[in-house]
Scaffold this motif. Structure first.
Motif, PDB file in Angstrom:
ATOM      1  N   SER A 105       0.839  -1.192   0.000  1.00  0.00           N
ATOM      2  CA  SER A 105       0.000   0.000   0.000  1.00  0.00           C
ATOM      3  C   SER A 105       0.873   1.240   0.000  1.00  0.00           C
ATOM      4  O   SER A 105       1.944   1.259   0.606  1.00  0.00           O
ATOM      5  N   GLY A 106       0.393   2.259  -0.669  1.00  0.00           N
ATOM      6  CA  GLY A 106       1.130   3.503  -0.716  1.00  0.00           C
ATOM      7  C   GLY A 106       0.197   4.685  -0.859  1.00  0.00           C
ATOM      8  O   GLY A 106      -0.986   4.545  -1.139  1.00  0.00           O
ATOM      9  N   VAL A 107       0.767   5.849  -0.628  1.00  0.00           N
ATOM     10  CA  VAL A 107       0.004   7.084  -0.730  1.00  0.00           C
ATOM     11  C   VAL A 107       0.939   8.160  -1.277  1.00  0.00           C
ATOM     12  O   VAL A 107       2.149   8.127  -1.036  1.00  0.00           O
ATOM     13  N   ASP A 108       0.392   9.069  -2.065  1.00  0.00           N
ATOM     14  CA  ASP A 108       1.149  10.209  -2.564  1.00  0.00           C
ATOM     15  C   ASP A 108       0.602  11.452  -1.878  1.00  0.00           C
ATOM     16  O   ASP A 108      -0.603  11.707  -1.914  1.00  0.00           O
ATOM     17  N   VAL A 109       1.487  12.206  -1.233  1.00  0.00           N
ATOM     18  CA  VAL A 109       1.075  13.427  -0.545  1.00  0.00           C
ATOM     19  C   VAL A 109       1.908  14.577  -1.082  1.00  0.00           C
ATOM     20  O   VAL A 109       3.124  14.608  -0.904  1.00  0.00           O
ATOM     21  N   ASN A 110       1.248  15.462  -1.790  1.00  0.00           N
ATOM     22  CA  ASN A 110       1.899  16.653  -2.346  1.00  0.00           C
ATOM     23  C   ASN A 110       3.178  16.319  -3.117  1.00  0.00           C
ATOM     24  O   ASN A 110       4.200  16.981  -2.961  1.00  0.00           O
ATOM     25  N   GLY A 111       3.127  15.280  -3.919  1.00  0.00           N
ATOM     26  CA  GLY A 111       4.254  14.924  -4.767  1.00  0.00           C
ATOM     27  C   GLY A 111       5.303  14.033  -4.130  1.00  0.00           C
ATOM     28  O   GLY A 111       6.285  13.690  -4.774  1.00  0.00           O
ATOM     29  N   VAL A 112       5.120  13.654  -2.889  1.00  0.00           N
ATOM     30  CA  VAL A 112       6.047  12.737  -2.219  1.00  0.00           C
ATOM     31  C   VAL A 112       5.321  11.411  -2.015  1.00  0.00           C
ATOM     32  O   VAL A 112       4.238  11.376  -1.435  1.00  0.00           O
ATOM     33  N   GLY A 113       5.919  10.332  -2.531  1.00  0.00           N
ATOM     34  CA  GLY A 113       5.341   9.006  -2.372  1.00  0.00           C
ATOM     35  C   GLY A 113       5.762   8.391  -1.047  1.00  0.00           C
ATOM     36  O   GLY A 113       6.894   8.590  -0.589  1.00  0.00           O
ATOM     37  N   TRP A 114       4.847   7.643  -0.446  1.00  0.00           N
ATOM     38  CA  TRP A 114       5.108   6.990   0.839  1.00  0.00           C
ATOM     39  C   TRP A 114       4.582   5.559   0.805  1.00  0.00           C
ATOM     40  O   TRP A 114       3.458   5.315   0.383  1.00  0.00           O
ATOM     41  N   LEU A 115       5.385   4.627   1.250  1.00  0.00           N
ATOM     42  CA  LEU A 115       4.967   3.251   1.488  1.00  0.00           C
ATOM     43  C   LEU A 115       4.250   3.232   2.825  1.00  0.00           C
ATOM     44  O   LEU A 115       4.717   3.820   3.799  1.00  0.00           O
ATOM     45  N   LEU A 116       3.122   2.542   2.902  1.00  0.00           N
ATOM     46  CA  LEU A 116       2.381   2.390   4.154  1.00  0.00           C
ATOM     47  C   LEU A 116       2.597   1.000   4.715  1.00  0.00           C
ATOM     48  O   LEU A 116       2.427   0.009   4.000  1.00  0.00           O
ATOM     49  N   GLU A 117       2.966   0.937   5.976  1.00  0.00           N
ATOM     50  CA  GLU A 117       3.017  -0.322   6.710  1.00  0.00           C
ATOM     51  C   GLU A 117       2.196  -0.127   7.975  1.00  0.00           C
ATOM     52  O   GLU A 117       2.415   0.824   8.714  1.00  0.00           O
ATOM     53  N   VAL A 118       1.242  -1.016   8.206  1.00  0.00           N
ATOM     54  CA  VAL A 118       0.431  -0.944   9.415  1.00  0.00           C
ATOM     55  C   VAL A 118       1.058  -1.868  10.451  1.00  0.00           C
ATOM     56  O   VAL A 118       1.251  -3.061  10.200  1.00  0.00           O
ATOM     57  N   ARG A 119       1.390  -1.298  11.600  1.00  0.00           N
ATOM     58  CA  ARG A 119       2.020  -2.077  12.663  1.00  0.00           C
ATOM     59  C   ARG A 119       0.967  -2.867  13.441  1.00  0.00           C
ATOM     60  O   ARG A 119      -0.231  -2.668  13.258  1.00  0.00           O
ATOM     61  N   ASP A 120       1.393  -3.777  14.282  1.00  0.00           N
ATOM     62  CA  ASP A 120       0.481  -4.629  15.052  1.00  0.00           C
ATOM     63  C   ASP A 120      -0.534  -3.822  15.848  1.00  0.00           C
ATOM     64  O   ASP A 120      -1.667  -4.244  16.036  1.00  0.00           O
TER      65      ASP A 120
END
Length: 165
Positions: A105-120
């Motif tokens: 999963s990922g998200v783009d915020v104002n031109g910066v891409g981010w990988l999403l990891e959900v912790r326990d």
């Protein structure tokens, strides 16, 4: 502007408004939760990445999502924290293995891409993508389903950590 990939976070997520009982007790006793020091492991990136991280450290906001910047322990130009550790940033972290997963999963915020990891705990951890240094942002449970802090960090990351090919 914040945009989400189809597999990203829900757009209409809201923060949990209640403070944890321990933080409430501290506030009643005359201490604020922002007085706390967050214990943060310091990364050890190569020199070029560390230079980008030092520039980022100087460009970071003093207030983020309603939290004042606080001390990270040990002090380092590679780390930053806001509030009582509600938001913790580490720059120069290793590339997460999850970035090799095409279903990540990922998200783009104002031109910066981010990988999403959900912790326990259900709290998110984001790591910047396609940058010459990886920037990790760990949020606590108050930010479950909330990318708000990334909005305040995207500009400084975009200005100080160049894109990679």
């Amino acid at each position: 502007m914040t945009s989400h990939r189809p597999f990203g976070l829900p757009v209409a997520a809201q923060r949990v408004a209640a403070l944890p009982a321990a933080a409430l007790l501290l506030a009643v006793a005359g201490c604020s939760p922002t007085d706390a020091t967050a214990s943060v492991p310091v990364p050890s990136p190569p020199a070029e990445e560390a230079a980008f991280c030092r520039a980022l450290h100087d460009a970071l906001p003093q207030t983020l999502s309603g939290f004042d910047r606080s001390e990270a322990e040990p002090e380092s130009d590679l780390t930053a924290a806001w509030g009582d550790g509600a938001i913790v940033l580490r720059c120069g972290v290793p590339r997460p293995e999850k970035m090799s997963d095409p279903q990540a999963s990922g998200v783009d915020v104002n031109g910066v891409g981010w990988l999403l990891e959900v912790r326990d705990s259900g709290a998110p951890r984001f790591t910047s993508t396609y940058r010459k240094a990886y920037v990790e942002v760990t949020l606590d449970e108050r930010f479950t389903h909330d990318t708000g802090p990334l909005t305040g960090l995207a500009g400084p990351v975009a200005r100080t950590v160049p894109k990679s090919l």
